[in-house]
Design an enzyme around this catalytic site. Structure first.
Site, mmCIF file in Angstrom:
data_model
loop_
_atom_site.group_PDB
_atom_site.id
_atom_site.type_symbol
_atom_site.label_atom_id
_atom_site.label_comp_id
_atom_site.label_asym_id
_atom_site.label_seq_id
_atom_site.Cartn_x
_atom_site.Cartn_y
_atom_site.Cartn_z
ATOM 1 N N TYR A 99 -65.530 -93.082 24.320
ATOM 2 C CA TYR A 99 -65.194 -93.794 25.667
ATOM 3 C C TYR A 99 -66.634 -94.499 25.958
ATOM 4 C CZ TYR A 99 -63.233 -94.116 30.354
ATOM 5 O OH TYR A 99 -62.930 -94.489 31.679
ATOM 6 N N ARG A 126 -61.952 -108.889 30.158
ATOM 7 C CA ARG A 126 -62.802 -108.127 30.863
ATOM 8 C C ARG A 126 -63.203 -106.874 30.443
ATOM 9 N NH1 ARG A 126 -63.803 -103.851 32.681
ATOM 10 N NH2 ARG A 126 -62.964 -103.548 34.867
ATOM 11 N N LYS A 136 -58.944 -95.015 26.095
ATOM 12 C CA LYS A 136 -58.367 -94.478 27.126
ATOM 13 C C LYS A 136 -56.989 -93.537 26.961
ATOM 14 C CE LYS A 136 -60.317 -96.876 30.478
ATOM 15 N NZ LYS A 136 -60.906 -96.492 31.967
ATOM 16 N N GLU A 160 -55.448 -102.470 32.050
ATOM 17 C CA GLU A 160 -56.978 -102.286 31.737
ATOM 18 C C GLU A 160 -57.758 -103.244 31.349
ATOM 19 O OE1 GLU A 160 -57.904 -98.588 32.057
ATOM 20 O OE2 GLU A 160 -59.612 -99.620 32.361
ATOM 21 N N ASP A 161 -58.712 -103.649 32.077
ATOM 22 C CA ASP A 161 -59.716 -104.547 31.724
ATOM 23 C C ASP A 161 -59.165 -105.940 31.615
ATOM 24 O OD1 ASP A 161 -61.351 -102.383 31.898
ATOM 25 O OD2 ASP A 161 -62.311 -102.672 29.787
ATOM 26 N N ASP A 185 -55.816 -99.561 36.264
ATOM 27 C CA ASP A 185 -57.061 -98.482 36.522
ATOM 28 C C ASP A 185 -58.173 -98.912 37.032
ATOM 29 O OD1 ASP A 185 -58.289 -95.974 35.844
ATOM 30 O OD2 ASP A 185 -58.918 -96.758 33.936
ATOM 31 N N ASP A 186 -58.539 -100.303 36.769
ATOM 32 C CA ASP A 186 -59.989 -100.814 37.103
ATOM 33 C C ASP A 186 -60.063 -100.799 38.621
ATOM 34 O OD1 ASP A 186 -61.250 -101.201 34.394
ATOM 35 O OD2 ASP A 186 -59.604 -102.266 34.235
ATOM 36 N N ASN A 236 -70.598 -100.510 33.760
ATOM 37 C CA ASN A 236 -70.537 -100.037 32.282
ATOM 38 C C ASN A 236 -70.572 -101.203 31.221
ATOM 39 O OD1 ASN A 236 -69.808 -97.321 33.153
ATOM 40 N ND2 ASN A 236 -67.606 -98.154 33.389
ATOM 41 N N ASN A 287 -66.630 -91.926 36.833
ATOM 42 C CA ASN A 287 -65.954 -92.981 35.954
ATOM 43 C C ASN A 287 -64.474 -92.547 36.367
ATOM 44 O OD1 ASN A 287 -64.442 -93.761 33.478
ATOM 45 N ND2 ASN A 287 -66.743 -94.366 33.129
HETATM 46 N N1 NDP Z 1 -67.390 -96.664 36.704
HETATM 47 C C1 NDP Z 1 -66.026 -96.946 36.479
HETATM 48 O O1 NDP Z 1 -65.141 -96.123 36.575
HETATM 49 C C2 NDP Z 1 -65.625 -98.164 36.456
HETATM 50 C C3 NDP Z 1 -66.727 -99.354 36.301
HETATM 51 N N2 NDP Z 1 -66.452 -100.516 36.347
HETATM 52 C C4 NDP Z 1 -67.473 -101.463 35.919
HETATM 53 O O2 NDP Z 1 -67.784 -102.363 36.979
HETATM 54 C C5 NDP Z 1 -67.941 -103.544 36.466
HETATM 55 C C6 NDP Z 1 -67.335 -104.802 37.282
HETATM 56 O O3 NDP Z 1 -66.010 -104.581 37.023
HETATM 57 P P1 NDP Z 1 -64.793 -105.324 37.808
HETATM 58 O O4 NDP Z 1 -65.125 -105.031 39.258
HETATM 59 O O5 NDP Z 1 -63.674 -105.181 37.141
HETATM 60 O O6 NDP Z 1 -65.214 -106.728 37.287
HETATM 61 P P2 NDP Z 1 -65.143 -108.048 38.245
HETATM 62 O O7 NDP Z 1 -65.325 -109.267 37.300
HETATM 63 O O8 NDP Z 1 -63.418 -107.914 38.661
HETATM 64 O O9 NDP Z 1 -66.077 -108.106 39.294
HETATM 65 C C7 NDP Z 1 -67.438 -108.363 39.217
HETATM 66 C C8 NDP Z 1 -67.895 -108.623 40.466
HETATM 67 O O10 NDP Z 1 -69.360 -108.904 40.499
HETATM 68 C C9 NDP Z 1 -69.900 -109.814 41.110
HETATM 69 N N3 NDP Z 1 -71.139 -110.323 40.372
HETATM 70 C C10 NDP Z 1 -70.949 -110.805 39.081
HETATM 71 N N4 NDP Z 1 -72.386 -111.364 39.031
HETATM 72 C C11 NDP Z 1 -72.842 -111.132 40.070
HETATM 73 C C12 NDP Z 1 -74.320 -111.062 40.496
HETATM 74 N N5 NDP Z 1 -75.446 -111.745 39.724
HETATM 75 N N6 NDP Z 1 -74.749 -110.932 41.797
HETATM 76 C C13 NDP Z 1 -73.641 -110.553 42.766
HETATM 77 N N7 NDP Z 1 -72.411 -110.092 42.337
HETATM 78 C C14 NDP Z 1 -72.072 -110.593 41.067
HETATM 79 C C15 NDP Z 1 -68.727 -110.941 40.777
HETATM 80 O O11 NDP Z 1 -68.643 -111.798 41.640
HETATM 81 P P3 NDP Z 1 -67.622 -112.937 42.235
HETATM 82 O O12 NDP Z 1 -66.540 -112.299 42.764
HETATM 83 O O13 NDP Z 1 -68.062 -114.046 42.811
HETATM 84 O O14 NDP Z 1 -66.982 -113.450 40.650
HETATM 85 C C16 NDP Z 1 -67.599 -109.785 41.111
HETATM 86 O O15 NDP Z 1 -67.401 -109.974 42.396
HETATM 87 C C17 NDP Z 1 -68.049 -103.663 35.070
HETATM 88 O O16 NDP Z 1 -69.087 -103.328 34.442
HETATM 89 C C18 NDP Z 1 -66.838 -102.481 34.896
HETATM 90 O O17 NDP Z 1 -67.403 -101.720 33.675
HETATM 91 C C19 NDP Z 1 -64.938 -101.029 36.154
HETATM 92 C C20 NDP Z 1 -63.990 -100.218 36.500
HETATM 93 C C21 NDP Z 1 -64.206 -98.570 36.483
HETATM 94 C C1 PYR Z 2 -64.494 -97.307 32.951
HETATM 95 C C2 PYR Z 2 -63.617 -98.690 33.047
HETATM 96 O O1 PYR Z 2 -62.422 -98.508 33.143
HETATM 97 C C3 PYR Z 2 -64.295 -99.777 33.032
HETATM 98 O O2 PYR Z 2 -65.443 -99.895 32.948
HETATM 99 O O3 PYR Z 2 -63.642 -100.815 33.014
HETATM 100 MG MG MG Z 3 -61.632 -100.489 32.508
#
Ligand code: NDP
Ligand code: PYR
Ligand code: MG
Length: 625
Positions: free
Chosen positions: A147, A200, A218, A290-291, A313-314, A455, A499
């Site tokens: 993972y 993504r 997963k 997912e993603d 999930d995200d 991540n 996570n």
């Molecule tokens: N810990 C966990 O369980 C999980 C962690 N994650 C992690 O979270 C991260 C984001 O995932 P996710 O939300 O799905 O992705 P998205 O693409 O949906 O969201 C990313 C967000 O970050 C913003 N962003 C990107 N670059 C910048 C910057 N330079 N300054 C400010 N804001 C910025 C984007 O802005 P804009 O909206 O304007 O594009 C967007 O709002 C990933 O790394 C993922 O691995 C995700 C799911 C689970």
């Molecule tokens: C953990 C997870 O689902 C992610 O980073 O997208």
């Molecule tokens: Mg994910």
């Protein structure tokens, strides 16, 4: 049922002649696969169907080649004789425990995590029970390999390391034939699918078909962390192309070499996929998204959540684990969730999901939706979500959190102005929480709460070391990928891993066992509370808002049992009668990680003249070589 089948002859080919069929049947020969289990199954499925195995029909080397049947050197002499594998292995008998020890040694011999990943993949392909038991008993050691973070690297190198198929690839060229492709999957009883279109992958961007590592990883956790039987799980990648130019030019890329299909064609393809899943596996098949890219993730959740058994999930799993952390943090900060002032860095799937569920948690504490949303400030790539900002749209739920405030593009300026007590990063923007930002958080908070959820590890908004260092060890820190133990000025921290792995296996188990049709937000609040409940004072004393990974299995079962209770209380279960003892019901449906006897029920030790080979002396289990 199967033991009687295994005693019966099975013809090589399904019989089509009614006359012959009569004759065969009168002699006890099963003519068609329908005769056997009332469904259309291939011959192989008659031998291994789900967890029903008829060993008497698989002879010889296949017992060693089939990962579902293989027990390595744990076949007893009796089994080796009966199955016709006697002599195909060295004489030594090795218990599963001895094999596990060897696996641990083998994994640790590899220096590079990607090699550890490859070793585990090979083990998964070779000996399923050994793989899952190893993973489930060594979660702390091996979850970072199957993972995040290593699975991210495995996806990036997917074309290089691809060896054997696992999961289904359905491409946009298969449109009109999704069902036919799904029909090629050998299991007839699939209950849970994790699907990605690779747009993504973690915080690594568009990895196209290489994203397959994520559904595979997963679903490995479905089994290892929640005991969901592996044959019920199906990883799927929808290959609609990729906009990643490096991949398009990479000779090793294994996906379709074309730009992503979008618009109506893409939507119709996803619709067809969802319908095909239901057509083959039924309305209650759980489909975990997912993603997917941001825009599609929200759209599909809205579109499908009341039509299918699905969740994202995200958005929802991440929300739940973050709220669990906030609930647990109450015991360290002595503050209710509604006492906090939140700043989110990132306003995407994860961040919006967390914000929305945090609002629900604050409502439970007595706030109105408006009051709760007012406490949440969000920052995206264009800066603060401000009502009149010149750049950056306020699409979807972003608008709920937009403030009546001048545009602000500097994170540190905003932090200094609004003085958040909780800062949550979900931006895939590694290092965004600079020393300056962290110091500011420590300057106006006794115990600043800092979540760096992105991540894999190098995308985290700050490292655990930096967080403790720049907040003088006062921060309550959580990250999406693991950071291990940190020694800050002699104080030991074991920051928890915020996570969604704490959530989705348990939620899936609860949903599958009760046959819930549609997955509500309430389930994710229940799961959050369960995770928070399992955090001990000792965990908190090390700065962790989560139970240790070594206990995550119990945590998943706890979530499943609460969801089970909830499903029957609210009348949303479809599996009846309601089990009286829910715990026993759950336990009774779990995967058995231990080797079982490979002997058919009816099998007895053959009489001496029938044995062609000379029986071996039985080997003592603990004896040395
Ligand atoms: N810990 C966990 O369980 C999980 C962690 N994650 C992690 O979270 C991260 C984001 O995932 P996710 O939300 O799905 O992705 P998205 O693409 O949906 O969201 C990313 C967000 O970050 C913003 N962003 C990107 N670059 C910048 C910057 N330079 N300054 C400010 N804001 C910025 C984007 O802005 P804009 O909206 O304007 O594009 C967007 O709002 C990933 O790394 C993922 O691995 C995700 C799911 C689970
Ligand atoms: C953990 C997870 O689902 C992610 O980073 O997208
Ligand atoms: Mg994910």
């Amino acid at each position: 049922m199967f033991s009687s089948i295994s005693r019966t002859l099975i013809s090589n080919k399904p019989c089509r002649s009614p006359t012959l069929m009569k004759i065969y049947k009168s002699r006890g020969v099963l003519c068609t696969t329908q005769d056997i289990i009332g469904q259309e199954l291939s011959k192989r499925e008659m031998h291994i169907r789900g967890d029903i195995i008829a060993p008497s029909h698989i002879m010889g080397i296949d017992h060693l080649r089939d990962p579902r049947l293989n027990k390595g050197l744990a076949f007893t002499l009796e089994e080796r004789q009966a199955l016709g594998i006697h002599g195909l292995q060295p004489a030594r008998y090795k218990s599963q425990e001895e094999q596990l020890e060897l696996c641990r040694i083998s994994v640790l011999r590899y220096q590079e995590d990607l090699n550890k990943y490859l070793y585990l993949t090979e083990l998964h392909d070779r000996n399923e029970k050994l793989f899952f038991r190893l993973l489930s008993e060594n979660v702390e050691l091996l979850m970072p390999i199957v993972y995040t973070p290593t699975v991210g690297l495995a996806c990036q190198k997917f074309g290089l390391i691809y060896r054997r198929p696992r999961g289904l690839f359905i491409t946009i060229n298969d449109r009109g034939h999704c069902y036919d492709v799904i029909k090629n999957w050998p299991e007839s009883d699939v209950r849970a699918i994790v699907v990605t279109d690779g747009e993504r992958i973690l915080g690594l961007g568009d990895l196209g078909a290489c994203g397959m590592g994520i559904p595979v990883g997963k679903l490995a956790l479905y089994t290892a962390l929640a005991g969901i039987k592996p044959h019920l799980c199906l990883p799927i990648t929808l290959d609609v192309g990729t906009n990643n130019q490096n991949l398009l030019e990479d000779p090793l890329y294994v996906g379709l070499r074309q730009k992503r299909i979008t618009g109506a064609e893409y939507d119709e393809f996803i619709d067809e996929f969802m319908e095909a899943v239901v057509k083959r596996y039924g309305q209650n098949t759980l489909i975990q998204f997912e993603d997917f890219g941001n825009h599609n993730a929200f759209r599909f959740l809205d579109k499908f959540r009341h039509r299918y058994c699905t969740f994202n999930d995200d958005i929802q799993g991440t929300a739940s684990v973050a709220v669990a952390g906030l609930l647990a943090s109450k015991r360290l900060t002595n503050k209710k969730i509604s006492d906090h002032n939140f700043l989110f860095f990132g306003a995407g799937e994860a961040a919006i999901g967390i914000a929305d569920l945090t609002v629900k948690a604050m409502q439970q504490e007595g706030l109105t939706v408006r009051e709760a949303r007012d406490k949440i400030w969000m920052f995206d790539i264009d800066g603060l979500l401000a009502q009149d900002r010149p750049e950056g749209r306020l699409e979807g739920h972003k608008a709920f959190y937009a403030k009546n405030h001048a545009p602000e593009k500097s994170l540190i300026n905003l932090v200094q102005e609004i003085k958040p007590s909780v800062m949550i990063g979900a931006s895939a923007c590694g290092g965004a929480f600079t020393p300056e930002v962290l110091k500011a958080m420590a300057s106006f908070n006794d115990k600043p709460v800092v979540f760096a959820l992105s991540n894999p590890t190098h995308k985290a908004e700050c490292t655990a070391d930096d967080c403790y260092k720049y907040t003088e060890g006062r921060a309550i820190f959580t990250s999406g990928s693991p950071f291990g133990e940190i020694n800050y000025n002699g104080k030991i921290f074991r920051p928890g891993q915020g996570n969604n792995a704490y959530i989705f296996p348990g939620v899936a188990l609860g949903v599958l066992l009760t046959g819930i049709h549609h997955i509500s937000e309430e389930l994710f609040l229940i799961a959050a509370q369960c995770v928070a409940d399992t955090v001990t004072d000792e965990n908190l004393s090390y700065g962790s808002l989560y139970p240790p990974l070594s206990t995550i299995r119990e945590c998943s079962l706890y979530i499943a049992s609460k969801i089970c209770q909830h499903a029957y209380d609210k009348g949303i279960a479809s599996v009846y009668p309601e089990p009286v003892d829910k715990k026993a019901f759950i336990q009774g449906n779990l995967y058995n990680f231990n080797y079982e006897s490979s002997l058919p029920n009816s099998w007895s030790w053959p009489k001496a003249p029938e044995v062609k080979t000379r029986p071996l002396e039985p080997v003592t289990l603990t004896g040395k070589l």
